[in-house]
Design an enzyme around this catalytic site. Structure first.
Site, short mmCIF file in Angstrom:
data_model
loop_
_atom_site.label_atom_id
_atom_site.label_comp_id
_atom_site.label_asym_id
_atom_site.label_seq_id
_atom_site.Cartn_x
_atom_site.Cartn_y
_atom_site.Cartn_z
NE ARG A 108 85.53 87.77 -53.12
CZ ARG A 108 85.01 88.69 -52.31
NH1 ARG A 108 85.66 89.09 -51.22
NH2 ARG A 108 83.84 89.25 -52.56
CB ALA A 160 85.06 95.49 -57.76
NE ARG A 166 86.44 87.21 -61.27
CZ ARG A 166 85.71 87.30 -60.15
NH1 ARG A 166 86.25 87.79 -59.04
NH2 ARG A 166 84.44 86.91 -60.14
CD GLN A 222 81.62 84.74 -53.92
OE1 GLN A 222 80.60 84.06 -53.80
NE2 GLN A 222 82.17 84.94 -55.10
CG ASP A 267 81.86 93.21 -59.13
OD1 ASP A 267 80.99 92.94 -58.28
OD2 ASP A 267 83.03 92.79 -59.08
CE LYS A 322 79.93 87.05 -56.99
NZ LYS A 322 80.62 86.42 -58.14
#
Ligand code: MRU
Length: 349
Positions: A52, A54, A95, A202, A243, A254
């Site tokens: 995970r 970007a 995603r 995260q 992202d 996020k």
């Protein structure tokens, strides 16, 4: 500082015909690696956040489509491209929010489309080289982002970060955490506050882990404690990743990032967004055009708990990202330099 580069976020293993990723769903308990050889395995690893961040998902997809290309049985360019394009579209759908995923896959596709007269084996070689270049450029970009960002920071500063935009989210070093690592190497003695980052943690599982492992002074806080540490004067800068960056400077990152930006504005703390230019979406005019991923409600109600922590059948809204309006952002730092408002002008450079 202890080196963190022994942790390999994403690797290509030609000998195994596989993409090898550090399984981030097992951290911090276990540093274990997964070999991915099929499009389904790569899609699943991206969707489930085993890899995970970007840039990291973009690199995993670029390596992944190369690995899949080696397995395509095709007698002609057209046959090869039809299957290649099918896999590319499939992986790009894993995603929706991080633009690097589709951008890096499109770079791979361009290699194929620019070489319509090449043999299948030459196409596969060219795809190999492009995937390696994508990864190397990402690692180099992170270093440069770190240097530019460090020029904005002073020794001893308290720095707050949200989610994980570190070594684990990219090819090497990180975006938001790159200046922290560079500063650590140079004796800056930063004190980092890591938001835990609900619901997938995260910050707790990954940022706290990689910084602590590297010997950086890091304090873990719950997301709702950011205001409190800012109010106490413990934070002099906020650094976050991104992202997708829209051309007006709105930034998707996020979920929770926009709240941190509001707090930073309230307390007069600079709010810096760090990311490679591969995260800037030239087709995206503003944050309203960014698709925000929504994830399973169980991530909010059940994950990490020994039993469900919400009533059965309750409505749950679980967006994975939010958009920070450009007006709350002090600067966007890429490998090309430091962009200040108005971002319509500075991001074009
Ligand atoms: O859902 P995730 O863990 O992939 O979200 C990651 C982030 O929001 C990061 O801040 C962003 O991708 C930048 S990574 C350098």
């Amino acid at each position: 500082m202890k080196n963190i580069t022994d942790l390999k976020t994403v690797r290509l293993r030609d000998d195994l015909n596989a993409v090898v990723i550090l399984d981030q769903t097992r951290l911090p308990a276990e540093e274990s690696y997964l070999e991915l050889s099929s499009a389904e395995e790569i899609w699943d690893a991206i969707y489930k956040l085993k890899v995970r961040g970007a840039p990291a998902i973009g690199v995993a997809a670029a390596y992944g489509i190369y690995v899949c290309s080696r397995q395509i049985q095709a007698a002609s360019f057209d046959e090869f491209y039809t299957e290649f394009h099918r896999i590319k579209e499939y992986l790009a759908g894993a995603r929706p929010t991080a633009v690097n995923l589709v951008a890096f896959l499109e770079r791979m596709e361009k290699v194929v489309l620019d070489n319509v007269s090449a043999t299948v084996s030459t196409l596969v070689e060219l795809l190999h080289d492009e995937a390696i270049t994508i990864r190397e450029e990402d690692a180099a970009a992170c270093r440069r982002i770190g240097e530019y960002a460090l020029s904005l920071l002073r020794p001893g500063m308290g720095i707050l970060t949200h989610c994980n935009a570190g070594h684990l989210a990219v090819s090497e070093y990180g975006t938001a955490l790159a200046p922290v690592y560079l500063g650590e190497e140079r004796g800056y003695g930063f004190k980092v506050f890591a938001d835990e980052t609900r619901p997938l943690l995260q910050g707790a599982r990954l940022t706290a882990y990689e910084l602590h492992r590297a010997g950086v002074d890091v304090t873990l806080i719950c997301d709702n404690m950011a205001s409190s540490v800012m109010q106490k004067g413990w934070v002099q800068a906020v650094v976050v990743g991104c992202d997708r960056v829209a051309m007006n400077g709105d930034v998707a990152n996020k979920i929770g990032t926009s709240g941190v930006a509001v707090l930073a504005r309230h307390y007069g703390i600079p709010f810096y967004v760090l990311g490679p230019t591969s995260t800037i979406d030239k087709q995206c005019p503003d944050g309203k055009s960014i698709i925000i991923e929504e994830r399973a409600p169980e991530e909010v109600s059940e994950m990490w708990y020994t039993h469900r922590m919400a009533p059965d059948d309750i409505h749950i809204y679980n967006p994975a990202f939010d958009v920070t309006p450009h007006g709350l952002i002090t600067a966007i730092i890429t490998e090309k330099g430091i962009a200040y408002p108005p971002f319509e002008e500075s991001l074009k450079l």
